[in-house]
Write a protein that holds these residues in place. Structure first.
Motif, PDB file in Angstrom:
ATOM      1  N   VAL A 105      -2.651  -4.616 -15.496  1.00 26.05           N
ATOM      2  CA  VAL A 105      -3.986  -4.821 -14.937  1.00 26.05           C
ATOM      3  C   VAL A 105      -4.163  -6.270 -14.467  1.00 26.05           C
ATOM      4  CG1 VAL A 105      -6.461  -4.449 -15.302  1.00 26.05           C
ATOM      5  CG2 VAL A 105      -4.811  -3.231 -16.703  1.00 26.05           C
ATOM      6  N   ARG A 106      -4.894  -6.418 -13.341  1.00 27.43           N
ATOM      7  CA  ARG A 106      -5.195  -7.758 -12.839  1.00 27.43           C
ATOM      8  C   ARG A 106      -6.563  -7.753 -12.157  1.00 27.43           C
ATOM      9  NH1 ARG A 106      -4.267 -11.656  -8.602  1.00 27.43           N
ATOM     10  NH2 ARG A 106      -3.525 -10.213  -6.994  1.00 27.43           N
ATOM     11  N   MET A 107      -7.243  -8.874 -12.233  1.00 25.61           N
ATOM     12  CA  MET A 107      -8.483  -9.090 -11.482  1.00 25.61           C
ATOM     13  C   MET A 107      -8.204 -10.198 -10.469  1.00 25.61           C
ATOM     14  SD  MET A 107     -12.244 -10.253 -12.854  1.00 25.61           S
ATOM     15  CE  MET A 107     -13.585 -10.600 -11.693  1.00 25.61           C
ATOM     16  N   PRO A 108      -8.139  -9.860  -9.172  1.00 24.77           N
ATOM     17  CA  PRO A 108      -7.752 -10.847  -8.165  1.00 24.77           C
ATOM     18  C   PRO A 108      -8.872 -11.829  -7.846  1.00 24.77           C
ATOM     19  CG  PRO A 108      -8.318  -8.785  -7.098  1.00 24.77           C
ATOM     20  CD  PRO A 108      -8.398  -8.531  -8.580  1.00 24.77           C
ATOM     21  N   LEU A 109      -8.482 -13.020  -7.456  1.00 20.33           N
ATOM     22  CA  LEU A 109      -9.451 -14.046  -7.067  1.00 20.33           C
ATOM     23  C   LEU A 109      -9.573 -14.050  -5.538  1.00 20.33           C
ATOM     24  CD1 LEU A 109     -11.349 -16.356  -7.839  1.00 20.33           C
ATOM     25  CD2 LEU A 109      -9.375 -17.892  -7.833  1.00 20.33           C
ATOM     26  N   HIS A 110     -10.213 -13.006  -5.008  1.00 18.40           N
ATOM     27  CA  HIS A 110     -10.424 -12.914  -3.565  1.00 18.40           C
ATOM     28  C   HIS A 110     -11.725 -12.167  -3.320  1.00 18.40           C
ATOM     29  CE1 HIS A 110      -9.908 -12.200   0.695  1.00 18.40           C
ATOM     30  NE2 HIS A 110      -8.862 -13.011   0.692  1.00 18.40           N
ATOM     31  N   PRO A 111     -12.638 -12.739  -2.536  1.00 15.85           N
ATOM     32  CA  PRO A 111     -13.961 -12.129  -2.396  1.00 15.85           C
ATOM     33  C   PRO A 111     -13.941 -10.742  -1.770  1.00 15.85           C
ATOM     34  CG  PRO A 111     -13.673 -13.957  -0.843  1.00 15.85           C
ATOM     35  CD  PRO A 111     -12.540 -14.025  -1.809  1.00 15.85           C
ATOM     36  N   ILE A 112     -13.059 -10.502  -0.805  1.00 19.40           N
ATOM     37  CA  ILE A 112     -13.015  -9.181  -0.163  1.00 19.40           C
ATOM     38  C   ILE A 112     -12.531  -8.138  -1.160  1.00 19.40           C
ATOM     39  CG2 ILE A 112     -11.905  -7.799   1.633  1.00 19.40           C
ATOM     40  CD1 ILE A 112     -11.886 -10.340   3.386  1.00 19.40           C
ATOM     41  N   ALA A 113     -11.438  -8.450  -1.856  1.00 19.63           N
ATOM     42  CA  ALA A 113     -10.906  -7.507  -2.838  1.00 19.63           C
ATOM     43  C   ALA A 113     -11.935  -7.211  -3.921  1.00 19.63           C
ATOM     44  CB  ALA A 113      -9.629  -8.065  -3.457  1.00 19.63           C
ATOM     45  N   LEU A 114     -12.607  -8.238  -4.413  1.00 20.54           N
ATOM     46  CA  LEU A 114     -13.593  -8.037  -5.475  1.00 20.54           C
ATOM     47  C   LEU A 114     -14.769  -7.200  -4.997  1.00 20.54           C
ATOM     48  CD1 LEU A 114     -13.608 -11.571  -7.150  1.00 20.54           C
ATOM     49  CD2 LEU A 114     -12.628  -9.455  -8.066  1.00 20.54           C
ATOM     50  N   GLU A 115     -15.193  -7.418  -3.762  1.00 23.65           N
ATOM     51  CA  GLU A 115     -16.313  -6.639  -3.236  1.00 23.65           C
ATOM     52  C   GLU A 115     -15.958  -5.162  -3.143  1.00 23.65           C
ATOM     53  OE1 GLU A 115     -19.527  -6.855   0.476  1.00 23.65           O
ATOM     54  OE2 GLU A 115     -18.130  -8.522   0.111  1.00 23.65           O
ATOM     55  N   VAL A 116     -14.736  -4.866  -2.730  1.00 30.87           N
ATOM     56  CA  VAL A 116     -14.282  -3.472  -2.662  1.00 30.87           C
ATOM     57  C   VAL A 116     -14.165  -2.888  -4.073  1.00 30.87           C
ATOM     58  CG1 VAL A 116     -12.373  -1.956  -2.017  1.00 30.87           C
ATOM     59  CG2 VAL A 116     -13.101  -3.776  -0.451  1.00 30.87           C
ATOM     60  N   LEU A 117     -13.504  -3.608  -4.955  1.00 26.63           N
ATOM     61  CA  LEU A 117     -13.220  -3.096  -6.301  1.00 26.63           C
ATOM     62  C   LEU A 117     -14.480  -2.859  -7.126  1.00 26.63           C
ATOM     63  CD1 LEU A 117     -10.166  -5.387  -7.019  1.00 26.63           C
ATOM     64  CD2 LEU A 117     -10.093  -2.884  -7.018  1.00 26.63           C
ATOM     65  N   ARG A 118     -15.494  -3.666  -6.910  1.00 23.01           N
ATOM     66  CA  ARG A 118     -16.729  -3.483  -7.675  1.00 23.01           C
ATOM     67  C   ARG A 118     -17.442  -2.194  -7.299  1.00 23.01           C
ATOM     68  NH1 ARG A 118     -17.939  -9.909  -7.239  1.00 23.01           N
ATOM     69  NH2 ARG A 118     -16.840 -10.509  -9.155  1.00 23.01           N
ATOM     70  N   GLU A 119     -17.136  -1.666  -6.125  1.00 26.32           N
ATOM     71  CA  GLU A 119     -17.727  -0.393  -5.704  1.00 26.32           C
ATOM     72  C   GLU A 119     -16.818   0.797  -6.004  1.00 26.32           C
ATOM     73  OE1 GLU A 119     -20.795   0.129  -4.602  1.00 26.32           O
ATOM     74  OE2 GLU A 119     -21.207  -1.998  -4.862  1.00 26.32           O
ATOM     75  N   THR A 120     -15.508   0.607  -5.861  1.00 22.88           N
ATOM     76  CA  THR A 120     -14.588   1.731  -6.034  1.00 22.88           C
ATOM     77  C   THR A 120     -14.223   1.970  -7.488  1.00 22.88           C
ATOM     78  OG1 THR A 120     -12.624   0.325  -5.791  1.00 22.88           O
ATOM     79  CG2 THR A 120     -13.536   1.303  -3.778  1.00 22.88           C
ATOM     80  N   GLY A 121     -14.307   0.928  -8.314  1.00 24.55           N
ATOM     81  CA  GLY A 121     -13.741   1.018  -9.646  1.00 24.55           C
ATOM     82  C   GLY A 121     -12.256   0.712  -9.597  1.00 24.55           C
ATOM     83  N   PRO A 122     -11.540   0.921 -10.695  1.00 21.46           N
ATOM     84  CA  PRO A 122     -10.123   0.550 -10.760  1.00 21.46           C
ATOM     85  C   PRO A 122      -9.303   1.199  -9.643  1.00 21.46           C
ATOM     86  CG  PRO A 122     -10.935   1.128 -12.942  1.00 21.46           C
ATOM     87  CD  PRO A 122     -12.014   1.504 -11.972  1.00 21.46           C
ATOM     88  N   MET A 123      -8.465   0.391  -9.023  1.00 21.17           N
ATOM     89  CA  MET A 123      -7.585   0.888  -7.969  1.00 21.17           C
ATOM     90  C   MET A 123      -6.132   0.626  -8.311  1.00 21.17           C
ATOM     91  SD  MET A 123      -9.481  -0.175  -4.403  1.00 21.17           S
ATOM     92  CE  MET A 123      -8.040   0.376  -3.467  1.00 21.17           C
ATOM     93  N   ALA A 124      -5.288   1.614  -8.024  1.00 18.48           N
ATOM     94  CA  ALA A 124      -3.841   1.408  -8.081  1.00 18.48           C
ATOM     95  C   ALA A 124      -3.460   0.609  -6.841  1.00 18.48           C
ATOM     96  CB  ALA A 124      -3.118   2.748  -8.093  1.00 18.48           C
ATOM     97  N   VAL A 125      -2.851  -0.548  -7.041  1.00 18.46           N
ATOM     98  CA  VAL A 125      -2.560  -1.442  -5.913  1.00 18.46           C
ATOM     99  C   VAL A 125      -1.156  -2.021  -6.067  1.00 18.46           C
ATOM    100  CG1 VAL A 125      -3.230  -3.523  -4.641  1.00 18.46           C
ATOM    101  CG2 VAL A 125      -4.994  -2.058  -5.644  1.00 18.46           C
ATOM    102  N   SER A 126      -0.401  -1.944  -4.987  1.00 18.76           N
ATOM    103  CA  SER A 126       0.927  -2.546  -4.935  1.00 18.76           C
ATOM    104  C   SER A 126       1.003  -3.423  -3.690  1.00 18.76           C
ATOM    105  CB  SER A 126       2.002  -1.455  -4.884  1.00 18.76           C
ATOM    106  OG  SER A 126       3.301  -2.014  -4.936  1.00 18.76           O
ATOM    107  N   SER A 127       2.041  -4.227  -3.582  1.00 13.89           N
ATOM    108  CA  SER A 127       2.169  -5.085  -2.400  1.00 13.89           C
ATOM    109  C   SER A 127       2.271  -4.229  -1.145  1.00 13.89           C
ATOM    110  CB  SER A 127       3.396  -5.992  -2.527  1.00 13.89           C
ATOM    111  OG  SER A 127       4.569  -5.228  -2.713  1.00 13.89           O
ATOM    112  N   ALA A 128       1.618  -4.664  -0.074  1.00 14.53           N
ATOM    113  CA  ALA A 128       1.489  -3.861   1.149  1.00 14.53           C
ATOM    114  C   ALA A 128       2.721  -4.029   2.039  1.00 14.53           C
ATOM    115  CB  ALA A 128       0.222  -4.252   1.909  1.00 14.53           C
ATOM    116  N   ASN A 129       3.795  -3.374   1.623  1.00 20.28           N
ATOM    117  CA  ASN A 129       5.030  -3.428   2.402  1.00 20.28           C
ATOM    118  C   ASN A 129       5.897  -2.234   2.052  1.00 20.28           C
ATOM    119  OD1 ASN A 129       5.283  -5.237  -0.173  1.00 20.28           O
ATOM    120  ND2 ASN A 129       7.374  -4.578   0.257  1.00 20.28           N
ATOM    121  N   LYS A 130       6.826  -1.911   2.937  1.00 22.50           N
ATOM    122  CA  LYS A 130       7.828  -0.901   2.635  1.00 22.50           C
ATOM    123  C   LYS A 130       8.789  -1.446   1.584  1.00 22.50           C
ATOM    124  CE  LYS A 130       7.181   2.638   5.545  1.00 22.50           C
ATOM    125  NZ  LYS A 130       7.036   4.044   5.066  1.00 22.50           N
TER     126      LYS A 130
END
Length: 212
Positions: free
Chosen positions: A117-142
């Motif tokens: 588990v991690r809580m990122p220090l980024h305003p966009i990510a936090l704004e999304v996460l506070r509405e969606t709840g916990p998200m499975a997230v990995s680095s955005a690459n193949k």
């Protein structure tokens, strides 16, 4: 759809679209304080499967949360060393592996009852996460490709497998998070990353260094 979040109106539309997409089980890409992440609702098994398919691999997926309090709902008693690390380094580039509550209905891969588990220090990510709840997230690459440092780079790799891309500009420090396991009596750094071992040991002195 890619939204340029440097434009206020587009940012608002993009975040709303991302929240809606996660709610229906689609994948999104958003900036974090480390690298861009591809994310899905952590409690929708088919969405987590789609995330792994988009990346081209099957490994346990970490979870991002939008508040410190969300962590308490995911674990069955947070060990004191984990609590101290969270207090010191969240939000930020620290991922903590702890035992999750056995009642949780999710499938993040073979994790032996644990969750990263991690809580990122980024305003966009936090704004999304506070509405969606916990998200499975990995680095955005193949799998096997370099992590994306912009949403455009992520789109070049992931294409139409992702519904919404949130462009927040280049990552400030494209270094992966430090991962620490706080399971049982052993406190171990699983992956060296943005937060150095010396800083971590100021909080938890008995941390074991990562295996070389």
């Amino acid at each position: 759809m890619l939204y340029d979040c440097s434009v206020l109106a587009e940012r608002e539309r993009g975040i709303a679209a991302a929240i809606e997409a996660v709610g229906r089980g689609d994948l999104i890409v958003m900036p974090t304080d480390t690298v861009y992440g591809i994310g899905a609702d952590a409690f929708k098994t088919w969405s987590v499967t789609a995330l792994n398919n988009a990346k081209g691999r099957t490994t346990p997926v970490p979870v991002l949360v939008g508040s410190r309090h969300t962590l308490d709902g995911l674990v069955f008693g947070l060990p004191q060393p984990a609590r101290d690390l969270v207090d010191a380094f969240w939000p930020g580039a620290l991922t903590i592996v702890v035992e999750h509550a056995p009642s949780l209905q999710w499938d993040l891969g073979s994790t032996d009852g644990t969750v990263a588990v991690r809580m990122p220090l980024h305003p966009i990510a936090l704004e999304v996460l506070r509405e969606t709840g916990p998200m499975a997230v990995s680095s955005a690459n193949k799998h096997g490709q370099p992590p994306a440092e912009t949403a455009e780079q992520a789109r070049e790799q992931l294409g139409y497998s992702v519904s919404v891309y949130l462009e927040g500009g280049p990552c400030p420090e494209p270094v992966a998070s430090t991962i620490i396991s706080i399971v049982g009596d052993e406190h171990r750094v699983l992956r060296a990353g943005a937060i150095p071992l010396e800083k971590l040991r100021e909080v938890v002195p008995d941390l074991i260094a990562p295996e070389s």
